[in-house]
Write an enzyme that holds these catalytic residues in place. Structure first.
Site, PDB file in Angstrom:
ATOM      1  N   SER A 164      85.627  44.619  -3.783  1.00 14.12           N
ATOM      2  CA  SER A 164      84.775  43.493  -4.159  1.00 14.12           C
ATOM      3  C   SER A 164      85.205  42.984  -5.535  1.00 14.12           C
ATOM      4  O   SER A 164      85.094  43.698  -6.535  1.00 14.12           O
ATOM      5  CB  SER A 164      83.311  43.920  -4.210  1.00 14.12           C
ATOM      6  OG  SER A 164      82.563  42.874  -4.786  1.00 14.12           O
ATOM      7  N   HIS A 216      87.172  40.928  -1.112  1.00 22.00           N
ATOM      8  CA  HIS A 216      85.782  40.529  -0.847  1.00 22.00           C
ATOM      9  C   HIS A 216      85.303  39.653  -2.000  1.00 22.00           C
ATOM     10  O   HIS A 216      85.339  40.056  -3.169  1.00 22.00           O
ATOM     11  CB  HIS A 216      84.921  41.788  -0.727  1.00 22.00           C
ATOM     12  CG  HIS A 216      83.500  41.535  -0.339  1.00 22.00           C
ATOM     13  ND1 HIS A 216      83.113  41.254   0.954  1.00 22.00           N
ATOM     14  CD2 HIS A 216      82.362  41.528  -1.086  1.00 22.00           C
ATOM     15  CE1 HIS A 216      81.788  41.102   0.997  1.00 22.00           C
ATOM     16  NE2 HIS A 216      81.310  41.238  -0.235  1.00 22.00           N
ATOM     17  N   ASP A 220      82.245  37.570  -3.568  1.00 28.23           N
ATOM     18  CA  ASP A 220      80.789  37.429  -3.538  1.00 28.23           C
ATOM     19  C   ASP A 220      80.369  36.102  -4.151  1.00 28.23           C
ATOM     20  O   ASP A 220      80.483  35.895  -5.358  1.00 28.23           O
ATOM     21  CB  ASP A 220      80.146  38.599  -4.300  1.00 28.23           C
ATOM     22  CG  ASP A 220      80.213  39.891  -3.506  1.00 28.23           C
ATOM     23  OD1 ASP A 220      79.690  39.903  -2.368  1.00 28.23           O
ATOM     24  OD2 ASP A 220      80.797  40.862  -4.004  1.00 28.23           O
ATOM     25  N   MET A 235      77.360  33.693  -4.957  1.00 31.26           N
ATOM     26  CA  MET A 235      75.897  33.735  -5.145  1.00 31.26           C
ATOM     27  C   MET A 235      75.440  32.437  -5.793  1.00 31.26           C
ATOM     28  O   MET A 235      76.171  31.851  -6.596  1.00 31.26           O
ATOM     29  CB  MET A 235      75.517  34.903  -6.060  1.00 31.26           C
ATOM     30  CG  MET A 235      76.036  36.253  -5.607  1.00 31.26           C
ATOM     31  SD  MET A 235      75.435  37.573  -6.666  1.00 31.26           S
ATOM     32  CE  MET A 235      76.490  38.935  -6.154  1.00 31.26           C
ATOM     33  N   HIS A 239      81.506  36.344   1.115  1.00 31.33           N
ATOM     34  CA  HIS A 239      80.134  36.787   1.417  1.00 31.33           C
ATOM     35  C   HIS A 239      79.196  35.826   0.698  1.00 31.33           C
ATOM     36  O   HIS A 239      79.101  35.831  -0.534  1.00 31.33           O
ATOM     37  CB  HIS A 239      79.970  38.236   0.908  1.00 31.33           C
ATOM     38  CG  HIS A 239      78.583  38.780   1.030  1.00 31.33           C
ATOM     39  ND1 HIS A 239      78.184  39.927   0.369  1.00 31.33           N
ATOM     40  CD2 HIS A 239      77.500  38.364   1.745  1.00 31.33           C
ATOM     41  CE1 HIS A 239      76.913  40.181   0.660  1.00 31.33           C
ATOM     42  NE2 HIS A 239      76.478  39.247   1.479  1.00 31.33           N
ATOM     43  N   MET A 279      75.905  34.712  -0.478  1.00 28.14           N
ATOM     44  CA  MET A 279      74.512  35.028  -0.796  1.00 28.14           C
ATOM     45  C   MET A 279      73.888  33.760  -1.371  1.00 28.14           C
ATOM     46  O   MET A 279      73.660  33.629  -2.574  1.00 28.14           O
ATOM     47  CB  MET A 279      74.466  36.206  -1.780  1.00 28.14           C
ATOM     48  CG  MET A 279      74.805  37.530  -1.114  1.00 28.14           C
ATOM     49  SD  MET A 279      75.328  38.783  -2.269  1.00 28.14           S
ATOM     50  CE  MET A 279      77.061  38.355  -2.427  1.00 28.14           C
ATOM     51  N   MET A 309      74.177  45.194   4.802  1.00 26.18           N
ATOM     52  CA  MET A 309      74.041  45.450   3.367  1.00 26.18           C
ATOM     53  C   MET A 309      73.468  46.848   3.154  1.00 26.18           C
ATOM     54  O   MET A 309      72.459  47.214   3.763  1.00 26.18           O
ATOM     55  CB  MET A 309      73.106  44.427   2.709  1.00 26.18           C
ATOM     56  CG  MET A 309      73.676  43.037   2.540  1.00 26.18           C
ATOM     57  SD  MET A 309      75.208  42.920   1.581  1.00 26.18           S
ATOM     58  CE  MET A 309      74.739  43.615   0.002  1.00 26.18           C
ATOM     59  N   GLY A 328      73.084  41.116  -4.636  1.00 27.07           N
ATOM     60  CA  GLY A 328      72.937  40.473  -5.943  1.00 27.07           C
ATOM     61  C   GLY A 328      73.772  41.090  -7.045  1.00 27.07           C
ATOM     62  O   GLY A 328      74.243  40.379  -7.923  1.00 27.07           O
ATOM     63  N   PHE A 329      73.957  42.399  -6.979  1.00 26.75           N
ATOM     64  CA  PHE A 329      74.647  43.066  -8.090  1.00 26.75           C
ATOM     65  C   PHE A 329      75.524  44.212  -7.586  1.00 26.75           C
ATOM     66  O   PHE A 329      75.178  44.859  -6.593  1.00 26.75           O
ATOM     67  CB  PHE A 329      73.626  43.634  -9.085  1.00 26.75           C
ATOM     68  CG  PHE A 329      72.750  42.563  -9.679  1.00 26.75           C
ATOM     69  CD1 PHE A 329      73.154  41.854 -10.810  1.00 26.75           C
ATOM     70  CD2 PHE A 329      71.544  42.227  -9.081  1.00 26.75           C
ATOM     71  CE1 PHE A 329      72.350  40.843 -11.330  1.00 26.75           C
ATOM     72  CE2 PHE A 329      70.737  41.217  -9.596  1.00 26.75           C
ATOM     73  CZ  PHE A 329      71.148  40.519 -10.722  1.00 26.75           C
ATOM     74  N   GLY A 347      77.412  47.975  -8.352  1.00 30.85           N
ATOM     75  CA  GLY A 347      77.055  49.218  -9.045  1.00 30.85           C
ATOM     76  C   GLY A 347      75.722  49.831  -8.664  1.00 30.85           C
ATOM     77  O   GLY A 347      75.200  50.678  -9.390  1.00 30.85           O
ATOM     78  N   ASP A 365      78.498  47.110   2.739  1.00 28.02           N
ATOM     79  CA  ASP A 365      78.687  46.546   1.397  1.00 28.02           C
ATOM     80  C   ASP A 365      77.583  47.044   0.476  1.00 28.02           C
ATOM     81  O   ASP A 365      76.406  46.744   0.705  1.00 28.02           O
ATOM     82  CB  ASP A 365      78.642  45.011   1.523  1.00 28.02           C
ATOM     83  CG  ASP A 365      78.875  44.290   0.201  1.00 28.02           C
ATOM     84  OD1 ASP A 365      79.205  44.946  -0.804  1.00 28.02           O
ATOM     85  OD2 ASP A 365      78.741  43.049   0.203  1.00 28.02           O
ATOM     86  N   GLY A 379      77.545  50.231  -2.841  1.00 27.88           N
ATOM     87  CA  GLY A 379      77.505  51.667  -3.116  1.00 27.88           C
ATOM     88  C   GLY A 379      78.507  52.498  -2.344  1.00 27.88           C
ATOM     89  O   GLY A 379      78.365  53.722  -2.254  1.00 27.88           O
ATOM     90  N   GLY A 421      83.227  47.876  -4.727  1.00 28.80           N
ATOM     91  CA  GLY A 421      83.495  47.252  -6.025  1.00 28.80           C
ATOM     92  C   GLY A 421      83.676  48.277  -7.114  1.00 28.80           C
ATOM     93  O   GLY A 421      84.809  48.639  -7.475  1.00 28.80           O
ATOM     94  N   SER A 422      82.570  48.795  -7.623  1.00 27.32           N
ATOM     95  CA  SER A 422      82.660  49.662  -8.801  1.00 27.32           C
ATOM     96  C   SER A 422      83.459  50.934  -8.545  1.00 27.32           C
ATOM     97  O   SER A 422      84.163  51.410  -9.430  1.00 27.32           O
ATOM     98  CB  SER A 422      81.265  49.982  -9.332  1.00 27.32           C
ATOM     99  OG  SER A 422      80.394  50.280  -8.286  1.00 27.32           O
TER     100      SER A 422
HETATM  101  C1  DX5 Z   1      76.342  42.948  -3.934  1.00 24.74           C
HETATM  102  C2  DX5 Z   1      77.657  42.492  -3.408  1.00 24.74           C
HETATM  103  C3  DX5 Z   1      78.671  43.559  -3.291  1.00 24.74           C
HETATM  104  C4  DX5 Z   1      78.986  44.295  -4.576  1.00 24.74           C
HETATM  105  C5  DX5 Z   1      79.308  45.692  -4.199  1.00 24.74           C
HETATM  106  O1  DX5 Z   1      75.393  41.983  -3.699  1.00 24.74           O
HETATM  107  O2  DX5 Z   1      77.515  41.900  -2.138  1.00 24.74           O
HETATM  108  O3  DX5 Z   1      79.851  43.081  -2.681  1.00 24.74           O
HETATM  109  O4  DX5 Z   1      80.025  43.752  -5.297  1.00 24.74           O
HETATM  110  O5  DX5 Z   1      79.535  46.416  -5.348  1.00 24.74           O
HETATM  111  P1  DX5 Z   1      79.509  47.999  -5.393  1.00 24.74           P
HETATM  112  O6  DX5 Z   1      80.590  48.498  -4.493  1.00 24.74           O
HETATM  113  O7  DX5 Z   1      79.745  48.316  -6.825  1.00 24.74           O
HETATM  114  O8  DX5 Z   1      78.151  48.449  -4.926  1.00 24.74           O
HETATM  115 ZN    ZN Z   2      79.323  41.405  -0.969  1.00 24.64          ZN
END
Ligand code: DX5
Ligand code: ZN
Length: 265
Positions: free
Chosen positions: A49, A74, A76, A78, A107, A109, A182, A187-188, A190, A216, A218, A238-239
């Site tokens: 991500s 990926h 994101d 928003m 993606h 949002m 999901m 939204g975020f 981490g 998607d 964690g 992502g993280s």
């Molecule tokens: C959250 C995003 C994810 C996010 C995942 O709303 O849709 O794609 O970046 O990040 P991690 O892998 O850090 O949870």
């Molecule tokens: Zn996403």
């Protein structure tokens, strides 16, 4: 310009174009017709991500991830309304496209996904995954428009949304080609993975053996086995990837988990 065939964006270092994207074919069986119990015909797609990347160096971050073995990127998108955060839109996708041939897994949002079809087509996005919560009235038109613009449609659902809500979109004559479950509140980056979402993945995989199922939120070395054993094959992370000392090792571990779990099916 209208584009009628799905584009096969891929990292330039990947030699073979695996044609696992389907075109609109009236002869093609629906997911339900394919039925359950067949061997999973889906391939692992590891999608870092880019929300966790250094946005000021997006092109080099994208290249770094592809060199580390990522299949998709990926993206994101928003709108600060559907979710309480604001990220990137079509202009950034368009800029990145000038630097990369990768499959850009967008993606959305956003509250009004249909408004993004034309701009994202112009930006040369690859996948267009909208949220079912905001598309109850117009998902058929949305899917049709996404496909007519040469992008691959997917539907996402938030943790609180029952899985049954996506069935009509997968069973449709003109179906979505991926479901994104999901595993955090959107939204975020981490946030903590929600294992209770794996029931949705299991149910989907049983019902649709050859559907792309994406997870998607964690995902990383400590949670990938839960997702892969439930039947997910597209893994957004992502993280855990960007924060790792060796992102390539994390990507490869996640791919291995998906493949090993598929063999067990
Ligand atoms: C959250 C995003 C994810 C996010 C995942 O709303 O849709 O794609 O970046 O990040 P991690 O892998 O850090 O949870
Ligand atoms: Zn996403």
């Amino acid at each position: 310009m209208e584009k009628f065939l799905f584009r096969t964006h891929r990292p330039s270092h990947v030699a073979a174009a695996a044609p696992d994207k389907t075109t609109q074919n009236p002869e093609k069986p629906t997911q339900s017709q394919i039925g359950s119990g067949t061997k999973m015909g889906v391939t692992p797609k590891i999608a870092p991500s880019m929300l966790s990347s250094d946005f000021a160096n997006l092109a080099s971050e994208a290249k770094r991830m592809l060199d580390f073995g990522a299949d998709w990127l990926h993206m994101d998108i928003m709108d600060g309304h559907f979710v309480p955060n604001l990220t990137i839109g079509a202009p950034v996708i368009e800029s990145l496209r000038k630097h990369s041939e990768a499959y850009l897994d967008c993606h959305l949002m956003v509250t009004n996904p249909i408004d993004y079809v034309e701009p994202l087509c112009k930006a040369d996005a690859s996948g267009f995954t909208f949220h079912v919560e905001v598309s109850k009235e117009n998902w058929q038109e949305l899917i049709q428009r996404i496909k007519s613009k040469g992008m691959r449609p997917g539907v996402a659902l938030k943790p609180g949304t029952p899985i049954e809500e996506v069935y009509p979109l997968v069973d449709s004559e003109n179906p979505v080609e991926m479901v994104l479950v999901m595993t955090v509140e959107p939204g975020f980056g981490g946030q903590k993975f929600m294992p209770e979402m794996m029931d949705k993945v299991r149910i989907l995989r049983k019902k649709y053996p050859s559907l792309d199922i994406e997870v998607d939120g964690g995902l990383g070395p400590s949670t990938i086995d839960m997702a892969a054993s439930a039947g997910a094959n597209c893994i957004v992370a992502g993280s855990s990837v960007f924060g790792a000392p060796e992102p390539a090792a994390v990507i490869s571990l996640m791919r291995k988990s998906v493949l090993e779990n598929q063999e067990k099916c």
